[in-house]
Design a protein around this motif. Structure first.
Motif, PDB file in Angstrom:
ATOM      1  N   LEU A  82     -15.777   3.250   5.474  1.00 39.56           N
ATOM      2  CA  LEU A  82     -15.201   3.036   4.488  1.00 39.56           C
ATOM      3  C   LEU A  82     -15.683   3.506   3.068  1.00 39.56           C
ATOM      4  O   LEU A  82     -14.827   3.845   2.266  1.00 39.56           O
ATOM      5  N   ILE A  83     -16.902   3.365   3.088  1.00 36.29           N
ATOM      6  CA  ILE A  83     -17.684   4.044   1.803  1.00 36.29           C
ATOM      7  C   ILE A  83     -17.723   5.432   1.945  1.00 36.29           C
ATOM      8  O   ILE A  83     -17.467   6.151   0.748  1.00 36.29           O
TER       9      ILE A  83
ATOM     10  N   VAL B  71     -11.681   3.442  12.435  1.00 32.94           N
ATOM     11  CA  VAL B  71     -12.394   3.658  11.204  1.00 32.94           C
ATOM     12  C   VAL B  71     -14.026   3.924  11.950  1.00 32.94           C
ATOM     13  O   VAL B  71     -14.668   4.880  11.232  1.00 32.94           O
TER      14      VAL B  71
ATOM     15  N   ASP C  53     -16.235   7.962   3.642  1.00 39.30           N
ATOM     16  CA  ASP C  53     -14.789   8.843   3.684  1.00 39.30           C
ATOM     17  C   ASP C  53     -13.540   7.984   3.225  1.00 39.30           C
ATOM     18  O   ASP C  53     -13.718   6.669   3.653  1.00 39.30           O
ATOM     19  N   THR C  54     -12.909   8.772   2.746  1.00 37.07           N
ATOM     20  CA  THR C  54     -11.649   7.944   2.391  1.00 37.07           C
ATOM     21  C   THR C  54     -10.420   8.242   3.116  1.00 37.07           C
ATOM     22  O   THR C  54      -9.366   7.717   2.903  1.00 37.07           O
TER      23      THR C  54
ATOM     24  N   LEU D 224      -7.728  -0.602   4.534  1.00 34.20           N
ATOM     25  CA  LEU D 224      -7.673  -1.754   3.685  1.00 34.20           C
ATOM     26  C   LEU D 224      -6.412  -2.639   3.668  1.00 34.20           C
ATOM     27  O   LEU D 224      -6.673  -3.815   3.440  1.00 34.20           O
TER      28      LEU D 224
ATOM     29  N   ARG E 211      -9.517   5.102   4.517  1.00 33.00           N
ATOM     30  CA  ARG E 211      -9.543   3.762   4.056  1.00 33.00           C
ATOM     31  C   ARG E 211      -7.951   3.380   3.593  1.00 33.00           C
ATOM     32  O   ARG E 211      -7.880   2.140   3.427  1.00 33.00           O
TER      33      ARG E 211
ATOM     34  N   GLU F 278     -16.159   7.279  11.664  1.00 33.56           N
ATOM     35  CA  GLU F 278     -17.573   7.354  11.071  1.00 33.56           C
ATOM     36  C   GLU F 278     -18.491   7.745  12.027  1.00 33.56           C
ATOM     37  O   GLU F 278     -19.823   8.637  11.811  1.00 33.56           O
TER      38      GLU F 278
ATOM     39  N   SER G 265       0.683  -1.213   0.026  1.00 33.19           N
ATOM     40  CA  SER G 265      -0.061  -0.083   0.093  1.00 33.19           C
ATOM     41  C   SER G 265       0.870   1.284  -0.179  1.00 33.19           C
ATOM     42  O   SER G 265       0.579   2.100  -0.722  1.00 33.19           O
TER      43      SER G 265
END
Length: 406
Positions: free
Chosen positions: A333-334, A374, A336-337, A344, A340, A378, A241
């Motif tokens: 995860l959807i 995470v 906000d980036t 991941l 991420r 959120e 990554s």
């Protein structure tokens, strides 16, 4: 407010027909206010190295860990080596021939380094009770209590950097969601090799959050060589990554090469430390994690302790570890980036570990703090949006209800 609230604040005025110049000024004012709000965190002094001064969140997590220790004071078979080694270091000291592992070596040898760190921290307190002729079961409680303090201190490093990067609210919510779960803080006082390795992984994650990826990988390399070789399955996704996102300083090619060199140097240092120390402890030339790796991969004998289907971590272990907090991770995860890039690789680690037939929840406990981050991010997003309309208010109240039920 959270770090991503500037655009939300400006966009909330769009229905009132404000012109672009006014919206720009609102964004600038919001950014200035946010910078002032976070300045205390950015300049906050550290207590020692990467370890910050404790706040309410740390004491909350420690209180929960001590409560678990009180309700479940005894140890299980996987903890026996480190618990007995800590006992021998505290009470037998230099009389190695009296150490328990000489008579009960276990299936595979383990490094004594984790128990040594635990014993060094617990020694002053254990010595006081030994002079009082207190029963040694009190010494066991001291050992587990000091381990819980060390574990929460490592989480504190991660929480501190998370708060600096994502905002105070995210840091506070991280402590909350970590405290309402069971397994993470239950294992905090358990003298497992995984727990000792998690001390290093949590600190490594704190450097990862700071974008100091090379330091993160070096710390994980040390823990992998000495304590748990399985950390290579976490190292690989983080390294890949970092290469894909060009997070290594020094260029696209030379940056990763320099990081690998640093990790090789760290591995050599770890070998110089663990081989003499554990060879003395076990009274033969030994690199414990090499024997464990040989036992589990070459001989493939770990399956003799039970196997589970490939989906077990996702369908059984993680739901039990995260509990109600789990529902915030997919939406986090959807929507906000920012988290991420960190989540991941951790999910990839779980995927890689799922390929091994023998599975236990403690094998993936390193992933829980990042997934909690995470979920905390959120929850902060839902809090920021709760006043925009009544449905978002209902959604936020539902989220708080889930935390309360958990």
């Amino acid at each position: 407010s959270s770090a991503d609230s500037n655009d939300e604040l400006a966009d909330s005025f769009s229905e009132e027909g404000l012109d672009p110049e006014t919206k720009r000024k609102i964004r600038e004012m919001s950014a200035s206010l946010q910078k002032q709000t976070h300045s205390d965190d950015m300049n906050a002094p550290l207590f020692f190295g990467p370890f910050p001064y404790w706040e309410e969140g740390e004491y909350l997590m420690l209180g929960v860990a001590i409560l678990h220790m009180y309700l479940s004071p005894f140890t299980k078979v996987e903890e026996s080596f480190n618990m007995q080694a800590t006992h021998d270091l505290l009470y037998h000291r230099h009389n190695l021939h009296n150490y328990d592992h000489n008579q009960f070596p276990g299936v595979v040898p383990r490094s004594v380094l984790g128990a040594l760190i635990n014993a060094l921290v617990a020694a002053p307190f254990a010595a006081v009770f030994e002079m009082m002729y207190a029963p040694r079961v009190i010494g066991q409680a001291i050992v587990r209590g000091t381990l819980a303090v060390l574990f929460v201190a490592s989480l504190s490093c991660f929480r501190f950097q998370l708060r600096k990067r994502m905002g105070k609210g995210v840091g506070a919510l991280f402590a909350l969601v970590s405290s309402v779960q069971f397994h993470l803080l239950f294992y905090a006082s358990r003298p497992l090799p995984n727990t000792y390795a998690a001390l290093f992984v949590n600190v490594a994650f704190s450097y990862w959050i700071q974008d100091q990826l090379t330091v993160c990988l070096c710390i994980m390399t040390f823990a992998g060589v000495v304590l748990r070789a399985e950390l290579v399955l976490l190292y690989i996704p983080i390294f890949v990554s970092g290469c894909m996102q060009k997070q290594f300083p020094g260029g696209t090619i030379m940056g990763p090469i320099k990081a690998v060199r640093a990790c090789i140097t760290t591995a050599m240092f770890a070998l110089v430390l663990t081989v003499p120390l554990d060879s003395l402890f076990w009274r033969r030339l030994l690199w414990p994690e090499a024997e464990v790796l040989y036992f589990n991969t070459i001989l493939n004998k770990s399956h003799e302790w039970g196997t589970a289907p490939i989906h077990w971590y996702l369908t059984s272990a993680l739901p039990r570890a995260l509990m109600g907090v789990l529902i915030f991770i997919p939406s986090g995860l959807i929507n906000d980036t920012k988290m991420r890039p960190f989540a991941l690789p951790v999910l990839a680690f779980i995927g890689l570990y799922s390929l091994l037939p023998h599975k236990e929840l403690r094998f993936i406990m390193y992933a829980v703090p990042m997934l909690n981050a995470v979920a905390a991010h959120e929850l902060q997003r839902l809090s920021n949006q709760k006043d925009k309309d009544k449905w978002r208010g209902y959604l936020f109240r539902a989220a708080i209800s889930v935390i309360a039920v958990t």
